[in-house]
Motif scaffolding. Structure first.
Motif, PDB file in Angstrom:
ATOM      1  N   GLY A  47       0.817  -1.210   0.000  1.00 13.07           N
ATOM      2  CA  GLY A  47       0.000   0.000   0.000  1.00 13.07           C
ATOM      3  C   GLY A  47       0.846   1.254   0.000  1.00 13.07           C
ATOM      4  O   GLY A  47       2.073   1.201  -0.008  1.00 13.07           O
ATOM      5  N   ARG A  48       0.185   2.388  -0.010  1.00 15.72           N
ATOM      6  CA  ARG A  48       0.880   3.671   0.071  1.00 15.72           C
ATOM      7  C   ARG A  48       0.371   4.498   1.241  1.00 15.72           C
ATOM      8  O   ARG A  48       1.094   5.279   1.819  1.00 15.72           O
ATOM      9  CB  ARG A  48       0.709   4.454  -1.231  1.00 15.72           C
ATOM     10  CG  ARG A  48       1.192   3.726  -2.491  1.00 15.72           C
ATOM     11  CD  ARG A  48       2.688   3.412  -2.408  1.00 15.72           C
ATOM     12  NE  ARG A  48       3.434   4.580  -1.996  1.00 15.72           N
ATOM     13  CZ  ARG A  48       3.672   5.633  -2.776  1.00 15.72           C
ATOM     14  NH1 ARG A  48       3.268   5.649  -4.023  1.00 15.72           N
ATOM     15  NH2 ARG A  48       4.334   6.658  -2.316  1.00 15.72           N
ATOM     16  N   ILE A  49      -0.928   4.339   1.551  1.00 15.24           N
ATOM     17  CA  ILE A  49      -1.473   5.020   2.729  1.00 15.24           C
ATOM     18  C   ILE A  49      -2.223   3.976   3.557  1.00 15.24           C
ATOM     19  O   ILE A  49      -3.097   3.277   3.041  1.00 15.24           O
ATOM     20  CB  ILE A  49      -2.444   6.151   2.359  1.00 15.24           C
ATOM     21  CG1 ILE A  49      -1.717   7.201   1.515  1.00 15.24           C
ATOM     22  CG2 ILE A  49      -3.027   6.797   3.618  1.00 15.24           C
ATOM     23  CD1 ILE A  49      -2.545   8.437   1.229  1.00 15.24           C
ATOM     24  N   TYR A  69       0.932  14.500  -2.621  1.00 17.10           N
ATOM     25  CA  TYR A  69       2.214  14.668  -3.317  1.00 17.10           C
ATOM     26  C   TYR A  69       3.148  13.492  -2.998  1.00 17.10           C
ATOM     27  O   TYR A  69       3.774  12.911  -3.882  1.00 17.10           O
ATOM     28  CB  TYR A  69       2.878  15.987  -2.900  1.00 17.10           C
ATOM     29  CG  TYR A  69       4.182  16.218  -3.644  1.00 17.10           C
ATOM     30  CD1 TYR A  69       4.192  16.882  -4.871  1.00 17.10           C
ATOM     31  CD2 TYR A  69       5.385  15.724  -3.143  1.00 17.10           C
ATOM     32  CE1 TYR A  69       5.382  17.059  -5.565  1.00 17.10           C
ATOM     33  CE2 TYR A  69       6.572  15.903  -3.832  1.00 17.10           C
ATOM     34  CZ  TYR A  69       6.565  16.566  -5.044  1.00 17.10           C
ATOM     35  OH  TYR A  69       7.730  16.739  -5.736  1.00 17.10           O
ATOM     36  N   ILE A  70       3.196  13.145  -1.726  1.00 19.52           N
ATOM     37  CA  ILE A  70       4.041  12.021  -1.313  1.00 19.52           C
ATOM     38  C   ILE A  70       3.575  10.743  -2.017  1.00 19.52           C
ATOM     39  O   ILE A  70       4.374   9.971  -2.549  1.00 19.52           O
ATOM     40  CB  ILE A  70       4.000  11.864   0.231  1.00 19.52           C
ATOM     41  CG1 ILE A  70       4.742  13.040   0.885  1.00 19.52           C
ATOM     42  CG2 ILE A  70       4.603  10.534   0.675  1.00 19.52           C
ATOM     43  CD1 ILE A  70       4.615  13.115   2.399  1.00 19.52           C
ATOM     44  N   TYR A  71       2.265  10.567  -2.032  1.00 16.61           N
ATOM     45  CA  TYR A  71       1.672   9.375  -2.676  1.00 16.61           C
ATOM     46  C   TYR A  71       2.091   9.289  -4.138  1.00 16.61           C
ATOM     47  O   TYR A  71       2.475   8.241  -4.644  1.00 16.61           O
ATOM     48  CB  TYR A  71       0.151   9.492  -2.566  1.00 16.61           C
ATOM     49  CG  TYR A  71      -0.650   8.283  -2.984  1.00 16.61           C
ATOM     50  CD1 TYR A  71      -1.346   7.528  -2.030  1.00 16.61           C
ATOM     51  CD2 TYR A  71      -0.765   7.895  -4.319  1.00 16.61           C
ATOM     52  CE1 TYR A  71      -2.110   6.431  -2.393  1.00 16.61           C
ATOM     53  CE2 TYR A  71      -1.524   6.791  -4.682  1.00 16.61           C
ATOM     54  CZ  TYR A  71      -2.195   6.072  -3.718  1.00 16.61           C
ATOM     55  OH  TYR A  71      -2.952   4.989  -4.085  1.00 16.61           O
ATOM     56  N   ASP A  72       2.041  10.409  -4.813  1.00 19.75           N
ATOM     57  CA  ASP A  72       2.292  10.390  -6.258  1.00 19.75           C
ATOM     58  C   ASP A  72       3.773  10.364  -6.607  1.00 19.75           C
ATOM     59  O   ASP A  72       4.151   9.837  -7.646  1.00 19.75           O
ATOM     60  CB  ASP A  72       1.667  11.618  -6.920  1.00 19.75           C
ATOM     61  CG  ASP A  72       0.144  11.538  -6.912  1.00 19.75           C
ATOM     62  OD1 ASP A  72      -0.380  10.421  -6.715  1.00 19.75           O
ATOM     63  OD2 ASP A  72      -0.514  12.584  -7.085  1.00 19.75           O
ATOM     64  N   VAL A 113       8.109   5.898   0.156  1.00 21.48           N
ATOM     65  CA  VAL A 113       7.470   6.299   1.410  1.00 21.48           C
ATOM     66  C   VAL A 113       6.065   5.703   1.502  1.00 21.48           C
ATOM     67  O   VAL A 113       5.284   5.798   0.559  1.00 21.48           O
ATOM     68  CB  VAL A 113       7.375   7.841   1.524  1.00 21.48           C
ATOM     69  CG1 VAL A 113       6.664   8.243   2.821  1.00 21.48           C
ATOM     70  CG2 VAL A 113       8.752   8.485   1.466  1.00 21.48           C
ATOM     71  N   VAL A 114       5.772   5.068   2.625  1.00 25.43           N
ATOM     72  CA  VAL A 114       4.412   4.612   2.919  1.00 25.43           C
ATOM     73  C   VAL A 114       3.917   5.435   4.099  1.00 25.43           C
ATOM     74  O   VAL A 114       4.626   5.560   5.098  1.00 25.43           O
ATOM     75  CB  VAL A 114       4.385   3.117   3.318  1.00 25.43           C
ATOM     76  CG1 VAL A 114       2.952   2.642   3.527  1.00 25.43           C
ATOM     77  CG2 VAL A 114       5.085   2.267   2.272  1.00 25.43           C
TER      78      VAL A 114
END
Ligand SMILES: Nc1ncnc2c1ncn2[C@@H]1O[C@H](COP(=O)(O)OP(=O)(O)OP(=O)(O)O)[C@@H](O)[C@H]1O
Ligand SMILES: [Mg+2]
Length: 377
Positions: free
Chosen positions: A35-37, A176-179, A184-185
């Motif tokens: 996952g990312r978030i 922004y972090i996600y994209d 980074v998770v």
């Protein structure tokens, strides 16, 4: 008096200290890998911080751990400045844990405008002048170092709903972090689930985070036999005999909420005489917390009346309305009542199940019954 590790009141920090929750740990691991978030959700005292911290520590996951509750503590209320101080503190802690990456991290962070890094002791200071660092530039620097080392960074924000109103656009930064930061998770936790989702603006199509996949991990109550087993083990560690009957009474009153079971165990070990004494102390503490929430609200009297009513027994919307109208001697606006109930749900004081509104935490219920009055103090 030796308090057993199981009954330690602070959040647990490692898997050795953690009781159970294997399924939830496995879900966290999946969230971290795929996952990312990841959102860790649950009422207060259900073990969110313990689960998250134990997971990050025990699996040696590089992590920056931001405690959003601390943001407000530093400056009296949550501000951008308090937030950036907390971010600096969290980055320094991260560098202290990651000795092999320390020099590279220091080098990368020093290149970010407005950041100074000290190495003995490790400190990260974010300037508050015109050249301000931003969460994104800091995370970009860390992402690069961690990625080159072939690892994934966890950016954990505990009790993220506390960041409401700090003047930092959290959803935009997380989007922004996600994209862009692929190493980074993001982990967020929240006891006020509704407010957490408000802060992240996950449901609004205009929000930068809208449509991003969020991996949810929901905390649960211990089952009855687990709760009894938890207490038994702790008392065994402490070398104290507590009768089966007392254990069962405690478990019946505390409804599988691990934080209350821990509090019961701790109190009993340090000398409390009875379940009743312990429940009453816990209820008093909760009442203070509830009063603080009520005092901040413009609808204090109505909130009090609602909570008092449903503490006595779970009620339907229409019953609550009748109680309020009887209390006030005037008609109550439907829309307003719905809004108030919704708000109480968002902060976790109420829960609606099968059409009935109830207070989900047994100690909160007791606090309302005993120490919250209908009229403001
Ligand atoms: N799995 C566990 N095993 C043993 N003790 C636990 C466990 N989870 C939580 N506890 C204990 O329960 C209490 C509450 O835990 P914790 O602070 O992690 O919960 P929380 O959900 O983060 O609470 P809050 O909403 O207040 O932040 C603490 O005393 C902690 O030590
Ligand atoms: Mg917590």
């Amino acid at each position: 008096m030796v308090v057993p590790a199981l009954f330690k009141l602070e959040p647990k920090e490692s898997l050795e200290e953690l009781y159970d929750f294997e399924k939830e740990l496995e879900e966290l691991r999946r969230g971290y890998e795929d996952g990312r978030i990841v959102a860790v959700l649950g009422l207060r005292r259900m073990g969110k911080s313990s689960l998250l911290r134990s997971f990050l520590n025990s699996f040696s996951i590089p992590h920056v751990y931001i405690d959003a509750r601390r943001v407000a503590v530093a400056t009296g209320r949550a501000t951008t400045r308090g937030f950036m101080e907390e971010v600096g503190r969290a980055l320094a802690e991260f560098m202290r844990r990651e000795a092999p990456l320390r020099d590279k991290l220091a080098e990368a962070l020093r290149r970010v405008r407005g950041v100074s890094v000290g190495l003995s002791p490790v400190t990260v200071t974010l300037s508050w002048g015109r050249e301000r660092a931003d969460l994104i530039s800091l995370m970009e620097a860390v992402d690069e170092v961690v990625g080159r080392a072939g690892r994934r960074l966890a950016l954990a924000i505990d009790e993220a709903q506390e960041l409401r109103g700090i003047g930092v656009d959290i959803p935009r930064r997380l989007a922004y972090i996600y994209d862009n930061l692929h190493n980074v998770v993001v982990f967020v936790s929240g006891s006020q689930v509704g407010l957490l989702y408000d802060v992240l603006k996950l449901d609004s199509p205009q929000s930068p985070l809208y449509g991003r996949a969020v991996f949810e991990v929901k905390m649960r109550r211990l089952r009855r036999e687990e709760a009894v087993d938890f207490l038994k083990r702790g008392f065994q560690q402490a070398g104290i005999h507590v009768s089966q009957r007392e254990l069962e009474e405690a478990v019946d009153s505390l409804d599988g909420i691990i934080g209350w079971l821990t509090y019961f165990g701790w109190s009993r070990v340090v000398g409390a005489k009875s379940l009743e004494e312990i429940l009453d102390a816990a209820a008093r503490q909760e009442a203070e917390e509830i009063s603080r929430f009520l005092a901040k609200s413009r609808s204090e009297a109505r909130y009090r009346a609602i909570l008092k009513a449903v503490a006595a027994r779970p009620m339907r919307w229409s019953e609550i309305k009748r109680v309020l109208e009887a209390e006030e001697g005037a008609a109550v606006d439907d829309r307003n009542l719905t809004d108030l109930l919704h708000r109480l749900e968002k902060v976790g004081l109420l829960e609606k199940r099968e059409g009935l509104y109830a207070i989900p935490d047994p100690v909160v219920r007791l606090a309302v019954e005993r120490y919250i009055s209908t009229a403001p103090a």
